[in-house]
Every structure is written in structure tokens, then in C-alpha cells.
Design an enzyme around this catalytic site. Structure first.
Site, PDB file in Angstrom:
ATOM      1  N   ASN A   9      48.030  41.345  35.304  1.00  0.00           N
ATOM      2  CA  ASN A   9      47.639  41.927  34.014  1.00  0.00           C
ATOM      3  C   ASN A   9      46.563  43.015  34.230  1.00  0.00           C
ATOM      4  O   ASN A   9      45.507  42.580  34.631  1.00  0.00           O
ATOM      5  CB  ASN A   9      47.274  40.842  33.022  1.00  0.00           C
ATOM      6  CG  ASN A   9      46.804  41.407  31.667  1.00  0.00           C
ATOM      7  OD1 ASN A   9      46.844  42.458  31.440  1.00  0.00           O
ATOM      8  ND2 ASN A   9      45.997  40.504  31.211  1.00  0.00           N
ATOM      9  N   TRP A  10      46.784  43.987  34.359  1.00  0.00           N
ATOM     10  CA  TRP A  10      45.794  45.150  34.663  1.00  0.00           C
ATOM     11  C   TRP A  10      44.604  45.265  33.541  1.00  0.00           C
ATOM     12  O   TRP A  10      43.698  46.075  33.748  1.00  0.00           O
ATOM     13  CB  TRP A  10      46.409  46.581  35.088  1.00  0.00           C
ATOM     14  CG  TRP A  10      47.292  46.619  36.220  1.00  0.00           C
ATOM     15  CD1 TRP A  10      47.664  45.459  37.055  1.00  0.00           C
ATOM     16  CD2 TRP A  10      47.795  47.585  36.907  1.00  0.00           C
ATOM     17  NE1 TRP A  10      48.291  45.698  38.130  1.00  0.00           N
ATOM     18  CE2 TRP A  10      48.701  47.142  38.069  1.00  0.00           C
ATOM     19  CE3 TRP A  10      48.081  48.995  36.327  1.00  0.00           C
ATOM     20  CZ2 TRP A  10      49.166  48.052  38.945  1.00  0.00           C
ATOM     21  CZ3 TRP A  10      48.933  49.981  37.292  1.00  0.00           C
ATOM     22  CH2 TRP A  10      49.607  49.276  38.267  1.00  0.00           C
ATOM     23  N   LYS A  11      45.081  44.872  32.343  1.00  0.00           N
ATOM     24  CA  LYS A  11      44.166  44.868  30.999  1.00  0.00           C
ATOM     25  C   LYS A  11      43.930  46.511  31.108  1.00  0.00           C
ATOM     26  O   LYS A  11      44.559  47.097  31.517  1.00  0.00           O
ATOM     27  CB  LYS A  11      42.847  44.235  31.321  1.00  0.00           C
ATOM     28  CG  LYS A  11      43.058  42.694  31.940  1.00  0.00           C
ATOM     29  CD  LYS A  11      42.097  41.810  31.547  1.00  0.00           C
ATOM     30  CE  LYS A  11      42.039  40.493  32.253  1.00  0.00           C
ATOM     31  NZ  LYS A  11      41.421  39.457  31.717  1.00  0.00           N
ATOM     32  N   HIS A  95      47.975  37.508  24.379  1.00  0.00           N
ATOM     33  CA  HIS A  95      46.725  37.041  25.458  1.00  0.00           C
ATOM     34  C   HIS A  95      45.378  36.760  24.821  1.00  0.00           C
ATOM     35  O   HIS A  95      45.291  37.229  23.579  1.00  0.00           O
ATOM     36  CB  HIS A  95      46.555  38.459  26.311  1.00  0.00           C
ATOM     37  CG  HIS A  95      45.695  38.326  27.285  1.00  0.00           C
ATOM     38  ND1 HIS A  95      44.334  38.191  27.281  1.00  0.00           N
ATOM     39  CD2 HIS A  95      46.023  37.974  28.602  1.00  0.00           C
ATOM     40  CE1 HIS A  95      43.708  37.995  28.622  1.00  0.00           C
ATOM     41  NE2 HIS A  95      44.843  37.934  29.278  1.00  0.00           N
ATOM     42  N   GLU A  97      42.659  37.557  24.967  1.00  0.00           N
ATOM     43  CA  GLU A  97      41.725  38.551  24.482  1.00  0.00           C
ATOM     44  C   GLU A  97      42.390  39.282  23.155  1.00  0.00           C
ATOM     45  O   GLU A  97      41.460  39.877  22.364  1.00  0.00           O
ATOM     46  CB  GLU A  97      41.652  39.876  25.538  1.00  0.00           C
ATOM     47  CG  GLU A  97      40.652  39.270  26.520  1.00  0.00           C
ATOM     48  CD  GLU A  97      41.163  39.798  27.966  1.00  0.00           C
ATOM     49  OE1 GLU A  97      41.848  40.875  28.223  1.00  0.00           O
ATOM     50  OE2 GLU A  97      40.521  39.054  28.991  1.00  0.00           O
ATOM     51  N   GLU A 167      46.435  29.856  29.962  1.00  0.00           N
ATOM     52  CA  GLU A 167      45.369  30.707  30.406  1.00  0.00           C
ATOM     53  C   GLU A 167      44.237  29.915  29.707  1.00  0.00           C
ATOM     54  O   GLU A 167      44.059  30.305  28.544  1.00  0.00           O
ATOM     55  CB  GLU A 167      45.600  31.996  29.967  1.00  0.00           C
ATOM     56  CG  GLU A 167      46.623  32.707  30.821  1.00  0.00           C
ATOM     57  CD  GLU A 167      46.258  34.094  30.997  1.00  0.00           C
ATOM     58  OE1 GLU A 167      46.192  34.747  32.020  1.00  0.00           O
ATOM     59  OE2 GLU A 167      46.354  34.903  30.009  1.00  0.00           O
ATOM     60  N   GLY A 173      38.675  35.559  33.374  1.00  0.00           N
ATOM     61  CA  GLY A 173      37.556  36.553  34.021  1.00  0.00           C
ATOM     62  C   GLY A 173      36.219  36.092  34.208  1.00  0.00           C
ATOM     63  O   GLY A 173      35.189  36.857  34.366  1.00  0.00           O
ATOM     64  N   SER A 212      41.188  33.185  36.703  1.00  0.00           N
ATOM     65  CA  SER A 212      40.687  33.361  37.788  1.00  0.00           C
ATOM     66  C   SER A 212      41.275  33.023  39.209  1.00  0.00           C
ATOM     67  O   SER A 212      40.839  32.770  39.880  1.00  0.00           O
ATOM     68  CB  SER A 212      39.170  32.832  37.609  1.00  0.00           C
ATOM     69  OG  SER A 212      38.430  33.391  36.976  1.00  0.00           O
ATOM     70  N   GLY A 233      44.639  38.246  36.449  1.00  0.00           N
ATOM     71  CA  GLY A 233      43.814  39.662  35.834  1.00  0.00           C
ATOM     72  C   GLY A 233      43.291  40.218  36.978  1.00  0.00           C
ATOM     73  O   GLY A 233      43.648  41.257  37.844  1.00  0.00           O
TER      74      GLY A 233
HETATM   75  C1  PEP Z   1      44.226  37.456  32.564  1.00  0.00           C
HETATM   76  O1  PEP Z   1      44.047  38.556  32.015  1.00  0.00           O
HETATM   77  O2  PEP Z   1      45.501  37.016  32.229  1.00  0.00           O
HETATM   78  C2  PEP Z   1      43.738  36.944  33.538  1.00  0.00           C
HETATM   79  C3  PEP Z   1      44.044  35.478  34.080  1.00  0.00           C
HETATM   80  O3  PEP Z   1      42.419  37.203  34.086  1.00  0.00           O
HETATM   81  P1  PEP Z   1      41.795  36.721  35.315  1.00  0.00           P
HETATM   82  O4  PEP Z   1      42.675  36.501  36.580  1.00  0.00           O
HETATM   83  O5  PEP Z   1      40.712  37.944  35.792  1.00  0.00           O
HETATM   84  O6  PEP Z   1      40.746  35.483  35.181  1.00  0.00           O
END
Ligand code: PEP
Length: 251
Positions: A9-11, A95, A97, A167, A173, A212, A233
Site C-alpha cells: 500500500n503506497w498510500k 483502510h 486511515e 491491521e 506506520g 509495520s 505500507g
Molecule cells: C498500511 O498502510 O496498510 C500499513 C500496514 O502501513 P505500515 O506497513 O507502514 O504500518
């Protein structure tokens, strides 16, 4: 029996130049991997570019969001039909966010999941609890609310076409990862929610861990019985890190 999937997931990151360099590095490292599905979810404006760059490789492409509407006067929105038209395979829905920053409710996330299914996209349904919810023993109720809203609208059998991503919000993050046992417990709980309605489908549903995940912790998370892959992410923005995670999931 469940084929692992590693999804990046590049966000809201990337540029034409950065995307090309990231994918060139990734393709060279993962093209010979067997037994793992790999996908990236770039920002919507780069979906066309990314689809072109991965064409002819085994890497699939997902969107980060879609509209619950079919078409019409919804300025700024992107429909599932448009994503299919481009050649996109997956779409994230719900998600954390989107839930926390853009007010997406369980009902809206369920409507988006239904829309994705209707147009032939594979929804990656993101669920997870906040730290406060975990500390106050509300985790099970939160996960049940998120999963059951989709079961109610779409039916339990649609989980044969849905991918779930667990998640924990406190791990996204933050650099803080769920322990393999915490991830396993949550994944088993989610599978149990689906099994309560449809045991055979529950055995088949792919449940990704996200929060993470990186090149150091991926192998032990992926070794857990109910962890079927990762939604990644930050570490998906570095070709070497993401490729290492893909290798950890491969045969
Ligand atoms: C995500 O955005 O779905 C995610 C898991 O981010 P990160 O790996 O940076 O925690």
C-alpha cells in the site's frame, strides 16, 4: 492450501520517476518467485502507469479506495467500473486511515465492498482495533462489528471472493508490530466470525496481516497458521525490503 499474498500500500507517495525505479527494482527481484501472489496499490493517478510497468510480470495492481456509487455526480470519486476498465484487480476498502480521517463507517465500508464485488474487483477489507479499544477489551466487539457489517450486507458466502486484512491501528506506520501470537489470535478470531456463518468459506478466506511488517519481522508473522500474507505500507516503498517480504512468503 491458502496461497499467500503480499500487497504493498503506497498510500499518498510516489511520482512517475520514483514509481518506475521502485518497480524496476522489484520486478528484477521477484519475477522468479513461486507460490506467492504479489500486488501493489499506488495512488489512483498512477494506476495506469503502474499497470503498464508491471504488464507481462506476475505483479498485480490494486486501488486504495473506490466509490460506493456506480457513476454520476460524485466529484472527485472513482468508480469500481473505472478501475476494472483500467485493468485493476484488487481494491482496498476501509483502510484505517479512511475510517479515521475520512469518516468511513462500517456501513459505508460494507457498501464499498459490495460495489467492488459487483464490478469484479477483489475487495481487500481492512479491519482492526485502536490501542484504546484493545486496552479496554473491546477488540473482539470492534472486529465483529467491522466483519459482521459486511456479512449482513453482502452475505457470508461472498467471503469466498473477499480478502481480509487485519491491521491493528496501533501498529500502522508506528514501527510497533503485533507479536506473531497477537496476530494469530486476531486472525483466528476473524476466521471464526466467518466460520460461524459459513465454515467452508472461512477455511478458504485469505487473511493478511498489516502494521509495520518489514523485512525483519515478516517471516515469523507469516509462519503463523492463520496469517496468509501481508499488507505492507512503509516497507513497500523500498524495492529491497518489499522483495525480501515477498521472498519470505514464497515457496
Ligand atoms: C498500511 O498502510 O496498510 C500499513 C500496514 O502501513 P505500515 O506497513 O507502514 O504500518
Amino acid at each position: 492450501m491458502r496461497r499467500p499474498l503480499i500487497m504493498g500500500n503506497w498510500k499518498m507517495n510516489g511520482s512517475s520517476m520514483a514509481n518506475e525505479s521502485l518497480l524496476t527494482g522489484l520486478i528484477s527481484q521477484v519475477s522468479s518467485l513461486q507460490g506467492v501472489d504479489i500486488a501493489v496499490c499506488p495512488p489512483a493517478v498512477y494506476l495506469g502507469q503502474v499497470l503498464e510497468l508491471v504488464s507481462g510480470t506476475s505483479i498485480d495492481v490494486g486501488a486504495q479506495n473506490l466509490s460506493e456509487q456506480k457513476s454520476g455526480a460524485f466529484t472527485g470519486e472513482i468508480s469500481g467500473d473505472m478501475l476494472r476498465d483500467l485493468g485493476v484487480t484488487y481494491t482496498l476498502v476501509g483502510h484505517s486511515e479512511r475510517r479515521s480521517l475520512y469518516g468511513e463507517t462500517n456501513e459505508l465500508v460494507a457498501a464499498k465492498t459490495l460495489k467492488a464485488l459487483e464490478v469484479g474487483l477483489v475487495p481487500v477489507l481492512c479491519v482492526g482495533e485502536t490501542l484504546e479499544e484493545r486496552k479496554s477489551s473491546q477488540m473482539d466487539a470492534v472486529l465483529a462489528g467491522q466483519i459482521n457489517a459486511v456479512i449482513e450486507l453482502c452475505g457470508a458466502d461472498t467471503f469466498g471472493q473477499i480478502i481480509v486484512a487485519y491491521e491493528p491501528v496501533w501498529a500502522i506506520g508506528t514501527g510497533e508490530t503485533a507479536t506473531p501470537q497477537q496476530a494469530q489470535d486476531a486472525h483466528a478470531f476473524i476466521r471464526g466470525l466467518i466460520a460461524a456463518q459459513s465454515p467452508a468459506i472461512a477455511e478458504r478466506v485469505t487473511i493478511l496481516y498489516g502494521g509495520s511488517m518489514n523485512e525483519k519481522n515478516a517471516a515469523e508473522l507469516l509462519a503463523m497458521a492463520d496469517v496468509d500474507g501481508g499488507l505492507v505500507g512503509g516497507a513497500s516503498l523500498k524495492a529491497d525490503s518489499f522483495a525480501t517480504i515477498c521472498k519470505a512468503a514464497a515457496e
